[in-house]
Write an enzyme that holds these catalytic residues in place. Structure first.
Site, short mmCIF file in Angstrom:
data_model
loop_
_atom_site.label_atom_id
_atom_site.label_comp_id
_atom_site.label_asym_id
_atom_site.label_seq_id
_atom_site.Cartn_x
_atom_site.Cartn_y
_atom_site.Cartn_z
N TRP A 181 78.02 -4.58 59.29
CA TRP A 181 78.44 -5.82 58.65
C TRP A 181 78.17 -7.10 59.45
CZ3 TRP A 181 82.67 -8.15 61.20
CH2 TRP A 181 83.44 -7.31 62.04
N THR B 112 78.69 -9.74 53.68
CA THR B 112 79.11 -11.06 54.13
C THR B 112 78.19 -11.61 55.23
OG1 THR B 112 80.62 -10.11 55.78
CG2 THR B 112 81.54 -10.60 53.61
N ASP C 33 89.29 1.89 65.66
CA ASP C 33 88.59 0.83 64.92
C ASP C 33 87.97 -0.19 65.86
OD1 ASP C 33 87.63 -0.63 62.72
OD2 ASP C 33 89.39 -1.91 62.69
N ARG D 1 78.51 -15.43 56.23
CA ARG D 1 78.27 -15.85 57.61
C ARG D 1 76.95 -16.59 57.82
NH1 ARG D 1 81.14 -10.84 58.23
NH2 ARG D 1 83.02 -11.17 59.47
N GLY E 16 83.56 0.01 55.42
CA GLY E 16 84.00 1.19 56.16
C GLY E 16 85.44 1.58 55.92
N GLU E 17 86.31 0.62 55.68
CA GLU E 17 87.72 0.93 55.45
C GLU E 17 87.95 1.66 54.13
OE1 GLU E 17 87.94 -0.82 58.95
OE2 GLU E 17 86.91 -1.78 57.28
N ASN F 22 83.27 1.16 62.38
CA ASN F 22 84.23 2.25 62.48
C ASN F 22 83.89 3.43 61.58
OD1 ASN F 22 85.28 0.02 60.52
ND2 ASN F 22 86.17 1.92 59.75
N ASP G 103 84.72 -0.36 66.51
CA ASP G 103 83.41 -0.78 66.00
C ASP G 103 82.35 -0.85 67.12
OD1 ASP G 103 84.37 -0.94 63.46
OD2 ASP G 103 84.00 -3.07 63.18
#
Length: 564
Positions: free
Chosen positions: A242, A176, A302, A132, A193-194, A260, A304
């Protein structure tokens, strides 16, 4: 070499740029980024992340005269969701695979440094192959990589100065985001997190890359809030960091959002699961937490809290107040006192919200609907439920713009539901999702309009205007003092709108979906707009959007200006 065939003005400009030494980028340059139209020195076009340009050359009256000045291929088909920097006539851009320096006036590539990634990296990534952006100071460019490394490069030639490991990518960690320079510290977050990775922030020494401090973002045993987790859950509890934070140098506070919980299933984690779905106000030199606010306690869906945190001044009770604002994925637009984290406003902006009936201003907590109250207590379900907004949120990560003159925020919304059934799930081994649920699809509204560009008044908590669209926009938003708002569509159009009423002024097809973050900059009185094109998003892969079925891949960098 003869310059007889080139316009004299262009020859003079190119010779001046070639002769000019690279300026010593200072902290003052970063602090004044929003007020220096010739350069874009920070992610967000300023530490406050307004993404607003003071230039007035492009207006609603002449925006139709915008034309491409140059275009550069980024030589990949990954997601081009990045924001360039422009410093002393050179544009710096990060992709997942390279760091690139470009002559900002001509688009000619000056250097290109590859990122050496492990051969097996794709098997450990969760939610996107992209970068990013970057940070810059004193002739050094700082960036993160997919394999959770932090890298410092020379802005002169792209050569590596140092490289430091933030985490083990084989544990589900990745990076990222653009780093943040706050004072004498480089700050980075983490993704994952996932996968049940535990979120954290790190502070780094700018010169050496040595770690200065480490801050876990889940409250563990013995920490304040540690009792909001079931035993043993916080250690793999998510709260990833993130997206890039914001910085108030006067208060010396960095504001960083957390994501999350792991798993998504709230009853598996227990309680509020501090500090998932939150904003943390921290001291940049030590990582000390000064205050926290949790947008979505327990975060069952989720939602966030990682969306950009925009800093502004607002009259509250007749008094000027330092605020931090966020359009959260949970569908509510929050305004907090950024000196202490006190909630000032929380207003619904998403078209449909059925998980909560509002936010209680006294307690700061959401007012759960019976559906959400049940989910917090029930770890196993037999039937799917339909939740609005979906896990894509009422607004996703693509950042808003804030116009301090008009006192309006401009952002992209999403109008989509989610069918979900919560199940018991132990943490799986290896790079596998740990959600504790089954997804049953993403129902769309009957009118087929899945998104909007919205102008929002944070002081009143009301929408000023709206431009609906069949597919939601996934790009950042840019506003200008000239009264123009720029945004990219997932179907490839880069568009300009009138900030006053949302009237479309101009559109240009870039050839691929746009998930980039546009910037504005100036040179010798001419205003330029730059954006990346090339979308390969999780939304396009999962949402079943019929508008995106034939969009080609391919990343590129575009710069526009008014036709002379």
């Amino acid at each position: 070499m003869s310059h007889s065939r080139l316009p004299r003005r262009l020859v003079a400009t190119l010779l001046a740029l070639a002769a000019a030494p690279l300026a010593a980028q200072s902290l003052a340059d970063l602090r004044n980024d929003a007020a220096t139209p010739g350069n874009v020195t920070t992610y967000g076009m300023g530490w406050a992340q307004h993404r607003h340009a003071g230039g007035k050359q492009i207006t609603p009256a002449n925006a139709r005269r915008l034309v491409p000045v140059w275009n550069l291929s980024l030589d990949n088909s990954a997601n081009a969701s990045t924001q360039p920097l422009v410093i002393d006539g050179v544009m710096y851009l990060t992709t997942h695979s390279h760091t690139v320096a470009v002559n900002a006036l001509t688009g000619r590539q000056l250097w290109k440094t590859p990122i050496e990634l492990p051969a097996d990296i794709n098997g450990f990534l969760c939610c996107g192959i992209h970068s990013r952006g970057a940070a810059a100071l004193d002739g050094v460019l700082y960036r993160t990589t997919l394999d959770a490394q932090v890298v410092a490069l020379s802005m002169k030639d792209g050569k590596q100065i140092w490289k430091s490991k933030a985490a083990d990518y084989k544990q589900g960690y990745s990076m990222t985001h653009a780093p943040l320079i706050a004072g004498n510290t480089l700050i980075t977050g983490i993704s994952g997190g996932e996968y049940g990775a535990r979120g954290f922030l790190k502070g780094w020494d700018l010169k050496t890359g040595q770690e200065k401090w480490h801050r876990w973002t889940t409250a563990g045993p013995g920490d304040p809030g540690g009792d909001t987790w079931k035993p043993g859950m916080a250690e793999n509890g998510g709260a990833p960091t993130w997206l890039t934070g914001s910085y108030d140098p006067e208060l010396d506070l960095v504001y960083w959002g957390t994501g999350n919980g792991s798993p998504w299933n709230p009853a598996s984690r227990g309680g509020d699961s501090k500090h998932i779905g939150s904003v943390l106000a921290i001291r940049p030199n030590t990582g000390e937490i000064v205050w926290t606010y949790q947008f979505s306690p327990g975060d069952p869906y989720d939602y966030d809290g990682t969306n950009e945190l925009v800093l502004a001044e607002m009259a509250v009770g007749g008094k000027p107040t330092k605020v931090v604002m966020q359009a959260n994925r949970n569908g509510f637009f929050y305004v907090l006192d950024r000196t202490n984290g006190k909630l000032l406003r929380a207003d619904q902006f998403a078209k449909k919200v059925n998980w909560a009936t509002g936010i209680d201003l006294a307690s700061g907590r959401p007012i759960d609907t019976p559906m959400t109250a049940m989910l917090r207590k029930t770890e196993e379900q037999t039937d799917f439920i339909e939740v609005w907004p979906s896990a894509f949120g009422g607004k996703n990560w693509a950042p808003m713009s804030y116009d301090p003159g008009r006192r309006l925020a401009f952002f992209n919304t999403i109008n989509l539901g989610m069918k979900v059934k919560y199940v018991k799930q132990s943490r799986p081994g290896g790079p596998n999702w740990w959600l504790g649920l089954e997804l049953g699809g993403f129902p769309a509204p009957e009118d087929g309009l899945r998104g909007s560009l919205v102008a929002w008044d944070p002081a009143s908590g009301k929408k000023v205007w709206e431009v609906p669209s069949k597919a939601p926009n996934w790009s950042g938003v840019l506003s200008t003092a000239g009264g123009v708002v720029f945004v990219g569509t997932q179907t490839g159009q880069f568009k300009a709108y009138d900030a006053k009423n949302g009237k479309e002024l101009w559109s240009f097809q870039t050839g691929s979906g746009i998930s980039g973050l546009p910037i504005a900059w100036e040179h010798q009185g001419r205003q330029y707009i730059t954006v990346t094109s090339g979308a390969a998003t999780v939304y396009a892969a999962l949402a079943g959007d019929p508008e995106l079925g034939n969009m080609p891949a391919g990343s590129s960098l575009w710069t526009f200006a008014l036709m002379p």
